[in-house]
Design a protein around this motif. Sequence first.
Motif, PDB file in Angstrom:
ATOM      1  N   UNK A 152       0.820  -1.210   0.000  1.00 56.83           N
ATOM      2  CA  UNK A 152       0.000   0.000   0.000  1.00 56.83           C
ATOM      3  C   UNK A 152       0.850   1.255   0.000  1.00 56.83           C
ATOM      4  N   UNK A 153       1.925   1.251   0.813  1.00 58.17           N
ATOM      5  CA  UNK A 153       2.814   2.402   0.842  1.00 58.17           C
ATOM      6  C   UNK A 153       3.573   2.572  -0.452  1.00 58.17           C
ATOM      7  N   UNK A 154       3.987   1.461  -1.047  1.00 52.97           N
ATOM      8  CA  UNK A 154       4.681   1.530  -2.333  1.00 52.97           C
ATOM      9  C   UNK A 154       3.744   2.092  -3.393  1.00 52.97           C
ATOM     10  N   UNK A 155       2.506   1.622  -3.390  1.00 54.16           N
ATOM     11  CA  UNK A 155       1.521   2.119  -4.358  1.00 54.16           C
ATOM     12  C   UNK A 155       1.358   3.629  -4.229  1.00 54.16           C
ATOM     13  N   UNK A 156       1.241   4.101  -2.993  1.00 56.32           N
ATOM     14  CA  UNK A 156       1.038   5.533  -2.781  1.00 56.32           C
ATOM     15  C   UNK A 156       2.224   6.341  -3.292  1.00 56.32           C
ATOM     16  N   UNK A 167      11.200  11.069 -10.411  1.00 55.87           N
ATOM     17  CA  UNK A 167      11.889   9.785 -10.542  1.00 55.87           C
ATOM     18  C   UNK A 167      11.836   9.031  -9.217  1.00 55.87           C
ATOM     19  N   UNK A 168      11.938   7.690  -9.303  1.00 52.84           N
ATOM     20  CA  UNK A 168      11.927   6.839  -8.120  1.00 52.84           C
ATOM     21  C   UNK A 168      13.238   6.067  -8.006  1.00 52.84           C
ATOM     22  N   UNK A 169      13.676   5.856  -6.771  1.00 58.15           N
ATOM     23  CA  UNK A 169      14.756   4.923  -6.471  1.00 58.15           C
ATOM     24  C   UNK A 169      14.135   3.737  -5.758  1.00 58.15           C
ATOM     25  N   UNK A 170      14.461   2.527  -6.207  1.00 56.94           N
ATOM     26  CA  UNK A 170      13.887   1.337  -5.578  1.00 56.94           C
ATOM     27  C   UNK A 170      14.953   0.281  -5.349  1.00 56.94           C
ATOM     28  N   UNK A 171      14.732  -0.527  -4.314  1.00 58.72           N
ATOM     29  CA  UNK A 171      15.451  -1.791  -4.122  1.00 58.72           C
ATOM     30  C   UNK A 171      14.448  -2.871  -4.466  1.00 58.72           C
ATOM     31  N   UNK A 172      14.787  -3.686  -5.461  1.00 65.30           N
ATOM     32  CA  UNK A 172      13.809  -4.605  -6.034  1.00 65.30           C
ATOM     33  C   UNK A 172      14.315  -6.036  -6.010  1.00 65.30           C
ATOM     34  N   UNK A 190       0.569   2.710 -13.496  1.00 62.17           N
ATOM     35  CA  UNK A 190       0.275   1.560 -12.665  1.00 62.17           C
ATOM     36  C   UNK A 190      -0.680   0.650 -13.415  1.00 62.17           C
ATOM     37  N   UNK A 191      -0.457  -0.647 -13.346  1.00 64.64           N
ATOM     38  CA  UNK A 191      -1.340  -1.603 -13.999  1.00 64.64           C
ATOM     39  C   UNK A 191      -1.628  -2.740 -13.028  1.00 64.64           C
ATOM     40  N   UNK A 192      -2.796  -3.348 -13.184  1.00 61.33           N
ATOM     41  CA  UNK A 192      -3.190  -4.473 -12.343  1.00 61.33           C
ATOM     42  C   UNK A 192      -3.544  -5.647 -13.231  1.00 61.33           C
ATOM     43  N   UNK A 193      -2.731  -6.693 -13.156  1.00 61.43           N
ATOM     44  CA  UNK A 193      -2.981  -7.935 -13.890  1.00 61.43           C
ATOM     45  C   UNK A 193      -2.694  -9.067 -12.916  1.00 61.43           C
ATOM     46  N   UNK A 194      -3.679  -9.386 -12.079  1.00 58.41           N
ATOM     47  CA  UNK A 194      -3.465 -10.349 -11.001  1.00 58.41           C
ATOM     48  C   UNK A 194      -2.805  -9.671  -9.814  1.00 58.41           C
ATOM     49  N   UNK A 195      -1.607  -9.105  -9.992  1.00 54.25           N
ATOM     50  CA  UNK A 195      -0.930  -8.283  -8.997  1.00 54.25           C
ATOM     51  C   UNK A 195      -0.860  -6.856  -9.537  1.00 54.25           C
ATOM     52  N   UNK A 196      -0.372  -5.946  -8.702  1.00 55.22           N
ATOM     53  CA  UNK A 196      -0.219  -4.553  -9.128  1.00 55.22           C
ATOM     54  C   UNK A 196       1.224  -4.307  -9.517  1.00 55.22           C
ATOM     55  N   UNK A 197       1.413  -3.672 -10.667  1.00 56.13           N
ATOM     56  CA  UNK A 197       2.741  -3.419 -11.218  1.00 56.13           C
ATOM     57  C   UNK A 197       2.883  -1.944 -11.563  1.00 56.13           C
ATOM     58  N   UNK A 198       4.131  -1.485 -11.633  1.00 56.46           N
ATOM     59  CA  UNK A 198       4.412  -0.173 -12.203  1.00 56.46           C
ATOM     60  C   UNK A 198       5.212  -0.407 -13.475  1.00 56.46           C
ATOM     61  N   UNK A 211       7.643  -3.658 -12.877  1.00 58.20           N
ATOM     62  CA  UNK A 211       8.031  -4.079 -11.535  1.00 58.20           C
ATOM     63  C   UNK A 211       6.790  -4.376 -10.694  1.00 58.20           C
ATOM     64  N   UNK A 212       6.792  -5.536 -10.057  1.00 61.05           N
ATOM     65  CA  UNK A 212       5.676  -5.919  -9.192  1.00 61.05           C
ATOM     66  C   UNK A 212       5.818  -5.226  -7.845  1.00 61.05           C
TER      67      UNK A 212
END
Length: 333
Positions: A152-156, A167-172, A190-198, A211-212
């Motif tokens: 939820x926090x990542x989505x926000x 821009x975003x910095x992520x550890x994936x 953002x897309x949702x196909x079973x899970x939520x992805x960016x 990225x999931x």
Amino acid sequence: MVGKPARPANAIDQTRRMLSLVTYLRERPGARIEDVARAFGITEDELVSDLDVLPMCGTSFRGGDLLDIDTDGERIWWHNPAALGAEAAEPLRLAADEATALLVAARAVATLPGLRESDRQALLRATAKVETAAGEAAGASSRLSVTFEAEGGVFADVDRAISERRRLWIRYYSPARDEVTEREIDPIRLVSVGHTYVEAWCRRSEARRTFRLDRVAEIKILDEPSAPPEIELRDLSEALVQPAAEDPEVVVEVGPGGRWVAEYYPHDSAEELPEGGLRITLRTPDPASLRRLALRLGRDGRIVSPQDLADAARRAAREALAAYDEAVTTTRP
């Protein structure tokens, strides 16, 4: 128009999107079509299709109450936003269970990290009004709480970065390689196909990547502006993973128990084999990721080519069996 028309969404999804679209357009007069489509994760053709329907909606069938929304092909204009103003709206009536669900959800969303402060305050004001209108029903909601998991926090944060063009910095975590990497990405949608992805432009690989969200171990919104290159949005209605023609070719042979691979993996061909098997030819930008598939198939399938991938899959299987035998031997009395 960017992209091709996707498979029609079901009525519920389209209704939810159009309700959100009304609010979005009312707050952004003259919004650019490409920006709105990106914000909603749809193609421009799908957005224009929604805009064709909205003028038939309103508080009644009288002309003045219908939404007067049009586009010049580049921007969207709403000429009578007062059609849905407070003076035109019917009083809201909620049943006790509806009020409880709404209040619990509103309080939960207000706690999301990364939520824009202006949105948080607007949500809290709206929640207070619903509490007043709900009366005794609001009491039950105060005894319930919902806590969002990390996604939820990542989505926000992703949603905020898209809105603010940052821009975003992520550890994936990549399960295919079993490793965590750090990278900077320019989020696209953002897309949702079973899970939520960016879907984003990855600055590490200099290519489009998906990225999931539940695999993002850490995320930061950077001050640097997001500047993804102009790329055509893909139609994700059929599958999230869409191999390119230049991706390496992999051939997998499966028995009857592995025919499901042809249903779950996009492929170029699937030839019938004796005794109910299949010879499946597919493409992937990361052939090594299919080693996990080979282990999952076990005796129901094997990688035929490329040879180095087939050899790596066999080694991984032998190592897994050796580790299992060692664990059994250690625990045996």
